[in-house]
Design a protein around this motif. Structure first.
Motif, PDB file in Angstrom:
ATOM      1  N   ARG A 185      22.701  14.784 -17.766  1.00 38.16           N
ATOM      2  CA  ARG A 185      23.662  15.605 -18.522  1.00 38.16           C
ATOM      3  C   ARG A 185      22.967  15.974 -19.844  1.00 38.16           C
ATOM      4  NH1 ARG A 185      29.667  13.287 -17.813  1.00 38.16           N
ATOM      5  NH2 ARG A 185      30.039  15.171 -19.023  1.00 38.16           N
ATOM      6  N   SER A 186      23.422  15.401 -20.962  1.00 37.55           N
ATOM      7  CA  SER A 186      22.741  15.718 -22.234  1.00 37.55           C
ATOM      8  C   SER A 186      21.592  14.760 -22.511  1.00 37.55           C
ATOM      9  CB  SER A 186      23.740  15.628 -23.392  1.00 37.55           C
ATOM     10  OG  SER A 186      24.727  16.593 -23.246  1.00 37.55           O
ATOM     11  N   LYS A 195      31.416  13.534 -27.406  1.00 40.36           N
ATOM     12  CA  LYS A 195      31.446  14.899 -26.873  1.00 40.36           C
ATOM     13  C   LYS A 195      32.222  14.883 -25.558  1.00 40.36           C
ATOM     14  CE  LYS A 195      28.094  18.390 -25.489  1.00 40.36           C
ATOM     15  NZ  LYS A 195      26.965  18.183 -24.560  1.00 40.36           N
ATOM     16  N   ASN A 214      31.128  23.650 -15.576  1.00 43.11           N
ATOM     17  CA  ASN A 214      32.022  22.828 -16.413  1.00 43.11           C
ATOM     18  C   ASN A 214      32.690  23.658 -17.505  1.00 43.11           C
ATOM     19  OD1 ASN A 214      30.017  23.254 -18.275  1.00 43.11           O
ATOM     20  ND2 ASN A 214      29.174  21.186 -18.189  1.00 43.11           N
ATOM     21  N   ALA A 258      33.141  18.564 -21.491  1.00 44.10           N
ATOM     22  CA  ALA A 258      32.924  18.648 -20.041  1.00 44.10           C
ATOM     23  C   ALA A 258      33.345  17.373 -19.333  1.00 44.10           C
ATOM     24  CB  ALA A 258      31.454  18.929 -19.760  1.00 44.10           C
ATOM     25  N   LYS A 280      26.424   9.270 -20.417  1.00 37.28           N
ATOM     26  CA  LYS A 280      27.892   9.462 -20.349  1.00 37.28           C
ATOM     27  C   LYS A 280      28.204   9.689 -18.875  1.00 37.28           C
ATOM     28  CE  LYS A 280      29.398  13.302 -22.006  1.00 37.28           C
ATOM     29  NZ  LYS A 280      29.557  14.335 -23.035  1.00 37.28           N
ATOM     30  N   ARG A 312      27.113  23.120 -29.875  1.00 35.43           N
ATOM     31  CA  ARG A 312      26.131  22.094 -30.257  1.00 35.43           C
ATOM     32  C   ARG A 312      26.187  21.904 -31.765  1.00 35.43           C
ATOM     33  NH1 ARG A 312      26.219  21.415 -25.684  1.00 35.43           N
ATOM     34  NH2 ARG A 312      24.544  21.315 -24.141  1.00 35.43           N
ATOM     35  N   ARG A 341      19.887  19.810 -14.907  1.00 36.97           N
ATOM     36  CA  ARG A 341      20.833  19.470 -15.963  1.00 36.97           C
ATOM     37  C   ARG A 341      22.211  19.843 -15.407  1.00 36.97           C
ATOM     38  NH1 ARG A 341      24.902  18.661 -19.143  1.00 36.97           N
ATOM     39  NH2 ARG A 341      24.690  19.179 -21.345  1.00 36.97           N
ATOM     40  N   ALA A 342      23.035  18.829 -15.098  1.00 29.42           N
ATOM     41  CA  ALA A 342      24.375  19.086 -14.575  1.00 29.42           C
ATOM     42  C   ALA A 342      25.248  19.563 -15.729  1.00 29.42           C
ATOM     43  CB  ALA A 342      24.949  17.827 -13.939  1.00 29.42           C
ATOM     44  N   GLY A 343      25.177  20.841 -16.004  1.00 29.64           N
ATOM     45  CA  GLY A 343      25.884  21.417 -17.137  1.00 29.64           C
ATOM     46  C   GLY A 343      25.187  22.703 -17.544  1.00 29.64           C
ATOM     47  N   ALA A 344      25.560  23.204 -18.707  1.00 33.41           N
ATOM     48  CA  ALA A 344      25.051  24.520 -19.120  1.00 33.41           C
ATOM     49  C   ALA A 344      23.851  24.420 -20.062  1.00 33.41           C
ATOM     50  CB  ALA A 344      26.178  25.296 -19.788  1.00 33.41           C
ATOM     51  N   GLY A 345      24.032  23.700 -21.178  1.00 34.65           N
ATOM     52  CA  GLY A 345      23.008  23.668 -22.225  1.00 34.65           C
ATOM     53  C   GLY A 345      21.854  22.758 -21.832  1.00 34.65           C
TER      54      GLY A 345
HETATM   55  C1  3PG Z   1      27.081  21.574 -21.371  1.00 33.80           C
HETATM   56  O1  3PG Z   1      26.106  22.014 -21.993  1.00 33.80           O
HETATM   57  O2  3PG Z   1      27.193  21.719 -20.144  1.00 33.80           O
HETATM   58  C2  3PG Z   1      28.201  20.916 -22.117  1.00 33.80           C
HETATM   59  O3  3PG Z   1      27.932  20.859 -23.466  1.00 33.80           O
HETATM   60  C3  3PG Z   1      28.559  19.553 -21.563  1.00 33.80           C
HETATM   61  O4  3PG Z   1      27.604  18.595 -21.829  1.00 33.80           O
HETATM   62  P1  3PG Z   1      27.724  17.073 -21.284  1.00 33.80           P
HETATM   63  O5  3PG Z   1      27.415  17.093 -19.841  1.00 33.80           O
HETATM   64  O6  3PG Z   1      26.731  16.331 -22.089  1.00 33.80           O
HETATM   65  O7  3PG Z   1      29.111  16.601 -21.540  1.00 33.80           O
END
Ligand code: 3PG
Length: 305
Positions: free
Chosen positions: A54-55, A270, A101, A273, A9, A223, A74-78
């Motif tokens: 990302r994911s 999704k 994000n 972000a 994405k 999630r 991982r550009a993001g949190a999860g």
């Molecule tokens: C995250 O964990 O940062 C968000 O869920 C965003 O995930 P994405 O980068 O896959 O949109």
């Protein structure tokens, strides 16, 4: 060194330009694979020292194909998409970019809620968020932004998070809750922000959902894995006043839409972000983190310690 940005994405173009500049200013070369498959990532990664995703799934197969890889951000949190045990075995540092994000995800929570309670703008009279109760399940970066925005809507906000002090929540004007059932029982709206881990997987289902008061709405911008989908389905069947909205489409989304119609709402992809601001914040943070790690081993935000 070559740094691969592999995003099925894609980031907004401005974010990609910014990442490229950060990497090139530090003497690195950007390798970009957008909208690609895992095979595309594997083909591109063989001589790369850094990886930004990302994911996108980063597992043993990807790591085995990357003998020069040192750092994954991982550009993001999860980071449930990254096999941390394998990464550690491969001697890799894995980091995320917490908070970068979170406002975007929090804003979408309200976008989805308003869409739901205004009946998708179909002309029928809806309801308002003002003076309604909102329970936030996990008070991390996204949860805190949800609380801030909810207060703008004049909602009554409470939150549960064993890792956050009561003092912090009270300072934010949020009522701390220590019992999960109480959180669901006392709030018409519950917003889920728990990460997907072995402990949280399938942890939210009928048992909690059915505790919610009349007209309860569960919103999930976290999630899909944290939901027990069969039991959620059962709760929606048991109580025709309950509703579920999610930015993370359940595996049984079609079945739920067919059975419950307007009582469920899922974004097609999704999208939490997916804003230019979040892409720029998370993408640039990731690029800076890769550069700093390759320069001197800076590993702030490492998640596989
Ligand atoms: C995250 O964990 O940062 C968000 O869920 C965003 O995930 P994405 O980068 O896959 O949109």
């Amino acid at each position: 060194m070559k740094i691969l940005v592999a995003t099925s994405k894609p980031f907004a173009p401005a974010a990609v330009e910014g990442i490229k500049k950060v990497l090139e200013d530090a003497g690195h070369e950007l390798v970009l694979v957008e909208k690609g498959t895992k095979d595309d990532m594997i083909a591109a990664i063989k001589d790369c020292a850094g990886l930004i995703v990302r994911s996108d799934i980063v597992d043993k197969q990807v790591m085995d194909a990357a003998p020069q890889l040192k750092v994954v951000v991982r550009a993001g949190a999860g980071y449930d998409n990254i096999d941390l045990a394998q990464a550690t075995q491969h001697g890799l540092c894995v980091m995320n970019t917490p908070g970068q994000n979170s406002n975007a995800v929090a804003e979408l929570v309200f976008g989805m809620l308003v869409t739901l309670i205004r009946n998708r703008y179909n002309g029928k009279s809806g309801t308002e968020l003002k003076d309604k109760t909102l329970g936030i399940h996990a008070y991390g970066q996204v949860g805190r932004n949800v609380a801030r925005i909810a207060k703008g809507f004049d909602m009554k906000v409470s939150a549960l998070d064993p890792w956050v002090s009561d003092e912090k929540m009270i300072a934010d004007g949020v009522t701390p809750v220590h019992d999960l059932k109480e959180l669901y029982r006392n709030n018409q709206y519950v917003s889920l922000h728990i990460p997907a881990t072995d402990e949280t997987r399938h942890s939210v289902g009928k048992e909690l959902f059915e505790l919610m008061p009349h007209d309860g709405v569960l919103v999930n911008a976290a999630r899909k894995e944290v939901i027990d989908e069969q039991s959620l389905d059962q709760a929606l069947a048991d109580r025709d006043d309950l509703r579920y909205v999610a930015d993370v489409k359940p595996d049984i989304a079609d079945q739920l839409v067919e059975k419950y119609g307007d009582r469920v709402f899922f974004t097609p992809k999704k999208m939490g972000a997916q804003t230019a601001e979040a892409n720029i914040n998370a993408g640039l943070a990731a690029a800076h983190q890769v550069v700093a790690f390759l320069k001197d081993g800076t590993n702030r935000f490492q998640v596989n310690k």
